[in-house]
Design an enzyme around this catalytic site. Structure first.
Site, PDB file in Angstrom:
ATOM      1  N   TYR A 104      -1.797  -1.446  10.491  1.00 46.08           N
ATOM      2  CA  TYR A 104      -1.697  -1.734   8.988  1.00 46.08           C
ATOM      3  C   TYR A 104      -0.603  -1.128   8.284  1.00 46.08           C
ATOM      4  CZ  TYR A 104      -3.423  -1.760   4.095  1.00 46.08           C
ATOM      5  OH  TYR A 104      -3.450  -1.840   2.672  1.00 46.08           O
ATOM      6  N   SER A 123       0.666  -1.135   0.153  1.00 45.81           N
ATOM      7  CA  SER A 123       0.053  -0.152   0.166  1.00 45.81           C
ATOM      8  C   SER A 123       0.969   1.352  -0.045  1.00 45.81           C
ATOM      9  CB  SER A 123      -0.836   0.212   0.952  1.00 45.81           C
ATOM     10  OG  SER A 123      -1.703   1.329   1.419  1.00 45.81           O
TER      11      SER A 123
HETATM   12  N1  LIG Z   1      -8.646  -1.127  -1.489  1.00 47.96           N
HETATM   13  C1  LIG Z   1      -7.524  -0.323  -1.143  1.00 47.96           C
HETATM   14  O1  LIG Z   1      -7.881   1.009  -1.065  1.00 47.96           O
HETATM   15  C2  LIG Z   1      -6.566  -0.546  -1.089  1.00 47.96           C
HETATM   16  C3  LIG Z   1      -5.160   0.343  -0.989  1.00 47.96           C
HETATM   17  C4  LIG Z   1      -3.901  -0.156  -0.801  1.00 47.96           C
HETATM   18  C5  LIG Z   1      -3.656  -1.528  -0.894  1.00 47.96           C
HETATM   19  N2  LIG Z   1      -4.687  -2.401  -0.678  1.00 47.96           N
HETATM   20  C6  LIG Z   1      -4.251  -3.886  -0.468  1.00 47.96           C
HETATM   21  O2  LIG Z   1      -4.983  -4.612  -1.644  1.00 47.96           O
HETATM   22  C7  LIG Z   1      -5.113  -5.953  -1.198  1.00 47.96           C
HETATM   23  C8  LIG Z   1      -6.667  -6.299  -1.355  1.00 47.96           C
HETATM   24  O3  LIG Z   1      -7.212  -5.413  -0.781  1.00 47.96           O
HETATM   25  P1  LIG Z   1      -8.725  -5.057  -1.014  1.00 47.96           P
HETATM   26  O4  LIG Z   1      -9.048  -3.802  -1.362  1.00 47.96           O
HETATM   27  O5  LIG Z   1      -9.408  -6.234  -2.368  1.00 47.96           O
HETATM   28  O6  LIG Z   1      -9.813  -5.604   0.150  1.00 47.96           O
HETATM   29  P2  LIG Z   1     -10.780  -6.600   0.349  1.00 47.96           P
HETATM   30  O7  LIG Z   1     -11.755  -6.262  -0.682  1.00 47.96           O
HETATM   31  O8  LIG Z   1     -11.219  -6.469   1.676  1.00 47.96           O
HETATM   32  O9  LIG Z   1     -10.544  -8.005   0.067  1.00 47.96           O
HETATM   33  C9  LIG Z   1      -9.496  -8.729   0.755  1.00 47.96           C
HETATM   34  C10 LIG Z   1      -9.271 -10.145   0.397  1.00 47.96           C
HETATM   35  O10 LIG Z   1      -8.323 -10.618   1.316  1.00 47.96           O
HETATM   36  C11 LIG Z   1      -9.198 -11.881   1.815  1.00 47.96           C
HETATM   37  N3  LIG Z   1      -8.359 -12.155   3.077  1.00 47.96           N
HETATM   38  C12 LIG Z   1      -8.388 -11.459   4.152  1.00 47.96           C
HETATM   39  N4  LIG Z   1      -7.973 -12.165   5.064  1.00 47.96           N
HETATM   40  C13 LIG Z   1      -7.518 -13.361   4.535  1.00 47.96           C
HETATM   41  C14 LIG Z   1      -7.026 -14.516   5.446  1.00 47.96           C
HETATM   42  N5  LIG Z   1      -6.716 -14.724   6.581  1.00 47.96           N
HETATM   43  N6  LIG Z   1      -6.815 -15.490   4.501  1.00 47.96           N
HETATM   44  C15 LIG Z   1      -6.930 -15.494   3.015  1.00 47.96           C
HETATM   45  N7  LIG Z   1      -7.691 -14.568   2.567  1.00 47.96           N
HETATM   46  C16 LIG Z   1      -7.987 -13.318   3.320  1.00 47.96           C
HETATM   47  C17 LIG Z   1     -10.419 -11.488   1.675  1.00 47.96           C
HETATM   48  O11 LIG Z   1     -10.882 -12.826   1.547  1.00 47.96           O
HETATM   49  P3  LIG Z   1     -11.512 -13.880   2.675  1.00 47.96           P
HETATM   50  O12 LIG Z   1     -12.437 -13.025   3.673  1.00 47.96           O
HETATM   51  O13 LIG Z   1     -12.590 -14.769   1.891  1.00 47.96           O
HETATM   52  O14 LIG Z   1     -10.588 -14.705   3.200  1.00 47.96           O
HETATM   53  C18 LIG Z   1     -10.688 -11.020   0.474  1.00 47.96           C
HETATM   54  O15 LIG Z   1     -10.684 -11.796  -0.878  1.00 47.96           O
HETATM   55  C19 LIG Z   1      -4.668  -5.980   0.528  1.00 47.96           C
HETATM   56  O16 LIG Z   1      -3.487  -6.445   0.719  1.00 47.96           O
HETATM   57  C20 LIG Z   1      -4.753  -4.522   0.937  1.00 47.96           C
HETATM   58  O17 LIG Z   1      -3.969  -4.053   2.013  1.00 47.96           O
HETATM   59  C21 LIG Z   1      -6.182  -1.934  -0.904  1.00 47.96           C
END
Ligand SMILES: NC(=O)c1ccc[n+]([C@@H]2O[C@H](COP(=O)([O-])OP(=O)(O)OC[C@H]3O[C@@H](n4cnc5c(N)ncnc54)[C@H](OP(=O)(O)O)[C@@H]3O)[C@@H](O)[C@H]2O)c1
Length: 268
Positions: free
Chosen positions: A154, A140
């Site tokens: 985080y 991130s």
């Molecule tokens: N959205 C943003 O603004 C943003 C910005 C910067 C970085 N990121 C990064 O991008 C990545 C994806 O984020 P996102 O925005 O797609 O979030 P999201 O919509 O909350 O999706 C998170 C994903 O991670 C999985 N997950 C969570 N805990 C887990 C575990 N213990 N084991 C296996 N899977 C797990 C969830 O699936 P289950 O709950 O089914 O396990 C879900 O598929 C993350 O690393 C996040 O830090 C996001």
């Protein structure tokens, strides 16, 4: 050339978007997360869009055994993999001085140790198959410039992830120049990440606003990185300049009071 790509955190958000985009480009997929039904839906959608094969593997990335099982299933069912994307992650909505031991340990487990398990599972496979492969770690912008103080542990976890990723890349460079290690640092992306963050109010709206990127843009960027690997990349074109301003003078930057998009009501 079509590849086999493992994606963690593929049941929702960015992981699901990457699966659908990479599937449409003809890549085979091994998709991991805890929610099996949602994963199955993403796998079916990826195949509908053109993926020759998409396999769903229920996985908790905080468990080393689960991540090793994911690797073994990818090898047994698809004959191996070319790209391993450590994407699963979770945020927190709590300032640093309020963190409990459990908060901190959980943020490290789901955002850093999970990726260490992933790299330790994937890289030996790349070495065994002739020293070729690609690890992509989803970090991130907050891991580089921690402007959202309410994400505290985080931010710290993603900063640790940035460091581990750089160390693994340099360690592999000399002996295995064809094993690539990429750090991807998104800004705000239009997923339910904010609502899924630990302690977020349940009515937390999805990220929205002019600074928020569509999932599809980030998925397309990751597809380009697979074709042309780089050491690291910000997904938002404005992030590099902001990081430069931050490191030029941290005190002056902080004094400007720059905020991270729309903060949750609970932390204002
Ligand atoms: N959205 C943003 O603004 C943003 C910005 C910067 C970085 N990121 C990064 O991008 C990545 C994806 O984020 P996102 O925005 O797609 O979030 P999201 O919509 O909350 O999706 C998170 C994903 O991670 C999985 N997950 C969570 N805990 C887990 C575990 N213990 N084991 C296996 N899977 C797990 C969830 O699936 P289950 O709950 O089914 O396990 C879900 O598929 C993350 O690393 C996040 O830090 C996001």
């Amino acid at each position: 050339m079509p590849k086999t790509v493992v994606i963690t955190g593929a049941s929702a958000g960015l992981g699901a978007g990457m699966a659908e985009h990479l599937g449409a480009k003809g890549h085979s997929l091994v998709l991991a997360a805890r929610s099996h039904d949602a994963l199955d839906r993403v796998a079916n959608e990826a195949m509908r869009r053109g993926s020759p094969r998409a396999v769903a593997v229920e996985t908790d990335v905080t468990k080393r055994g689960d991540v090793e099982r994911l690797r073994d299933i990818a090898i047994d069912t698809l004959g191996g993999f070319d790209v391993w994307i450590n994407n699963a992650g979770r945020g927190i909505t709590r300032q640093a001085l309020d963190l409990t031991d459990d908060d901190f340990d959980y943020m490290m487990a789901v955002n850093v140790k999970s990726v260490l398990y992933g790299m330790q599972a994937a890289v030996p496979h790349f070495i065994e198959r002739g020293g070729r492969g690609h690890v992509i770690n989803m970090s991130s912008f907050l891991g580089r410039v921690p402007i959202a103080t309410y994400r505290s542990a985080y931010n710290a976890a993603k900063a640790a992830l940035n460091t581990l990723t750089a160390n693994v890349r340099v360690d592999l460079q000399k002996t295995y120049p064809d094993i690539h290690v990429t750090l991807v640092m998104p800004g705000m992306v239009a997923t339910a990440f904010g609502r899924h963050a630990l302690y977020s109010p349940p009515d937390t709206p999805p990220y929205a606003g002019p600074y928020v990127q569509p999932v599809e843009d980030v998925a397309a960027l990751v597809a380009r990185v697979i074709d042309e690997p780089v050491a690291e990349v910000y997904t938002n074109p404005s992030s590099a300049a902001m990081a430069q301003r931050y490191f030029a003078d941290v005190g002056a930057f902080e004094a400007q009071g720059i905020r991270w998009g729309s903060e949750p009501a609970s932390v204002r």
